[in-house]
Design an enzyme around this catalytic site. Structure first.
Site, short mmCIF file in Angstrom:
data_model
loop_
_atom_site.label_atom_id
_atom_site.label_comp_id
_atom_site.label_asym_id
_atom_site.label_seq_id
_atom_site.Cartn_x
_atom_site.Cartn_y
_atom_site.Cartn_z
N ASN A 285 -5.22 -4.03 -0.67
CA ASN A 285 -4.78 -3.09 0.37
C ASN A 285 -5.75 -1.91 0.40
OD1 ASN A 285 -3.31 -0.60 1.38
ND2 ASN A 285 -1.86 -2.20 1.93
N SER B 33 -2.24 -5.52 5.30
CA SER B 33 -1.91 -4.33 6.07
C SER B 33 -0.42 -4.09 5.90
CB SER B 33 -2.26 -4.55 7.55
OG SER B 33 -2.08 -3.36 8.26
N GLU B 34 -0.04 -2.91 5.39
CA GLU B 34 1.33 -2.76 4.90
C GLU B 34 2.38 -2.76 6.01
OE1 GLU B 34 -1.08 -0.53 4.28
OE2 GLU B 34 -0.37 1.55 4.45
N ASN B 35 1.98 -2.63 7.27
CA ASN B 35 2.98 -2.77 8.33
C ASN B 35 3.47 -4.20 8.46
OD1 ASN B 35 0.21 -2.89 9.16
ND2 ASN B 35 0.86 -3.00 11.28
N SER C 168 6.64 -6.88 3.20
CA SER C 168 5.33 -6.31 2.90
C SER C 168 5.39 -5.42 1.66
CB SER C 168 4.84 -5.51 4.11
OG SER C 168 3.61 -4.91 3.83
#
Lengths: 243, 212
Positions: free
Chosen positions: B23, B46-48, B88
């Site tokens: 990340n 991608s943390e979304n 996530s």
């Protein structure tokens, strides 16, 4: 062609919110930035004139769109969010004390909503241990690690956006527009979903459903989508003929 | 000569290993993606809610439903997958991500990190930073060595509100690289940018660290 009908299907965003929206309720609003927000239901929420809302949403929209519209009209009393950097009016109201703000780490926010919808009162997480976020919260030390108690979140109303939905309320999201929508759908006492296209049962493959219809009480097909991009970033095409 | 942003990013990319799930934060960390060694398989999260981030789209191919955590338009790869923000952060908090590269306002010699809030200034929020440092296996911080007024950012203790305590494994600045063997060990100087002397580094650093 007329839209599919059914007991959960409403003709408009306004009618889908009628009877649910009252002053001072808590509303969960799906989306990450402007991606995957319930565009039509946010407009209907604004037009309902409701006031004193507590809004749970990862972000607060931008000045002119999304939840930013409800900030402008001062319909929001409190936000529970993880990041609100894109909104000048938000800043102004927060600094002047008109708007209450509770920051949650993004993963803690997502999990609090998931827990709320799944009937879990609270959970312990390492996130935020030793920071401002942990202040005033119960903490436990296990094997030298500090864990912070975070409580599940539920809402009077959740508004979510999906790509496709059927009249039973089964939903399929598209790409990163999924984000907070699935958990919020589970955590609303009443969940209203808006979809780009509403179809009859059987048109969505049951194996592909992201949110089962049990979590959705009302559904509309949104009449229009702006699908605004916040941060358009592109790369140059390679020059033609160059290998 | 201090290292440029790209040179800092290239040094952070040396942390990558084949098969890593990674990340990258916003700013210099994002540039690390440009320095993934050819032939190395690295999956960007991608943390979304996406694994397998592709490059930025060509003009006209932007998709409003496909953005990264910095809300930039991106593309998908044949290997990409999408999931909710809860899943996530389950990946992040659950220790499934191998490496996180983040920016910082301050790093303490004890490994504390401050990168989300300056009291009295506009507060934007921590986003996913607290979850990342609490859950990702290895945390590498990239930042300018000093703040604009010249004061040290690598210091005995962070003075700004913390993002996490004892979470930084490696620090890469425009002047030097510091690393530590584990989270019980002090930082050690590994490398300096060309032309930077040990004396100069001392005057620009208030944190204590072991010599190279």
């Amino acid at each position: 062609m007329s839209l599919p009908t059914g007991p959960k299907v409403y003709a408009t965003a306004a009618s889908a919110l009628a009877g649910v929206v009252r002053d001072n309720i808590t509303v969960m609003s799906g989306g990450f930035g402007l991606c995957g927000i319930a565009e039509n239901l946010i407009v209907a929420l604004r037009d309902s004139g409701v006031k004193g809302l507590t809004v749970v949403s990862n972000n607060a929209g931008v000045d002119e769109y999304g939840l930013g519209m409800l900030l402008k009209t001062r319909q929001i009393r409190k936000m529970i969010s993880s990041y609100v950097g894109e909104n000048k009016e938000f800043e102004r109201q927060y600094l002047s004390g008109e708007l209450e703000l509770e920051f949650n780490p993004q993963g803690t926010l997502a999990e609090r909503i998931r827990a709320g919808g799944a009937g879990i009162w609270g959970f312990y997480t390492r996130t935020g241990a030793g920071t401002l976020v942990a202040e005033g919260k119960e903490q436990r030390v296990v094997d030298g690690e500090t864990w912070v108690l975070e409580k599940g979140l539920v809402a009077d109303l959740s508004i979510v956006k999906a790509w496709r939905g059927d009249t039973e309320g089964n939903l399929i999201y598209r790409k990163t527009a999924r984000n907070f929508n699935p958990m919020m759908a589970t955590a609303g006492r009443v969940t209203v979903a808006e979809v780009e296209k509403l179809v009859e049962p059987g048109e969505l493959a049951p194996d592909q459903i992201h949110t089962p219809g049990i979590f959705v009480q009302r559904i509309i097909q949104g009449p229009a989508y702006r699908r605004q991009i916040e941060n358009r970033t592109i790369r140059k095409r390679p020059a033609a003929g160059v290998s | 000569m201090a290292w440029s942003r790209d040179e800092i990013a290239a040094r952070a990319a040396a942390e990558l290993r084949d098969g890593y799930y990674v990340n990258l934060g916003i700013g210099i960390p994002t540039l690390v993606a440009n320095f993934i060694p050819a032939g190395m398989r690295v999956v960007l999260q991608s943390e979304n809610g996406m694994l397998g981030m592709g490059p930025f789209p060509f003009e006209g191919e932007e998709d409003p439903d496909l953005i990264n955590a910095g809300k930039q338009t991106i593309t998908e790869l044949p290997s990409s997958s999408y999931f909710s923000s809860a899943d996530s952060f389950g990946m992040i908090r659950g220790g499934h991500i191998d490496l996180s590269v983040l920016g910082a306002m301050e790093v303490g010699e004890n490994g504390d990190l401050a990168n989300w809030m300056v009291p009295g200034k506009v507060v934007k929020g921590m986003g996913g930073a607290m979850d990342l440092v609490a859950g990702v296996k290895r945390v590498v911080v990239v930042m300018e060595h000093c703040s604009r007024d010249g004061s040290a950012k690598f210091k005995p203790r962070c003075e700004l509100p913390l993002t996490g305590t004892n979470v930084v494994d490696k620090l890469i600045t425009d002047l030097a690289i510091f690393s530590r063997a584990d989270r019980h060990s002090p930082f050690q100087l590994l490398e300096m940018a060309p032309g930077v002397s040990l004396d100069e580094l001392r005057t620009r650093t208030t944190a204590r660290y072991l010599p190279p």
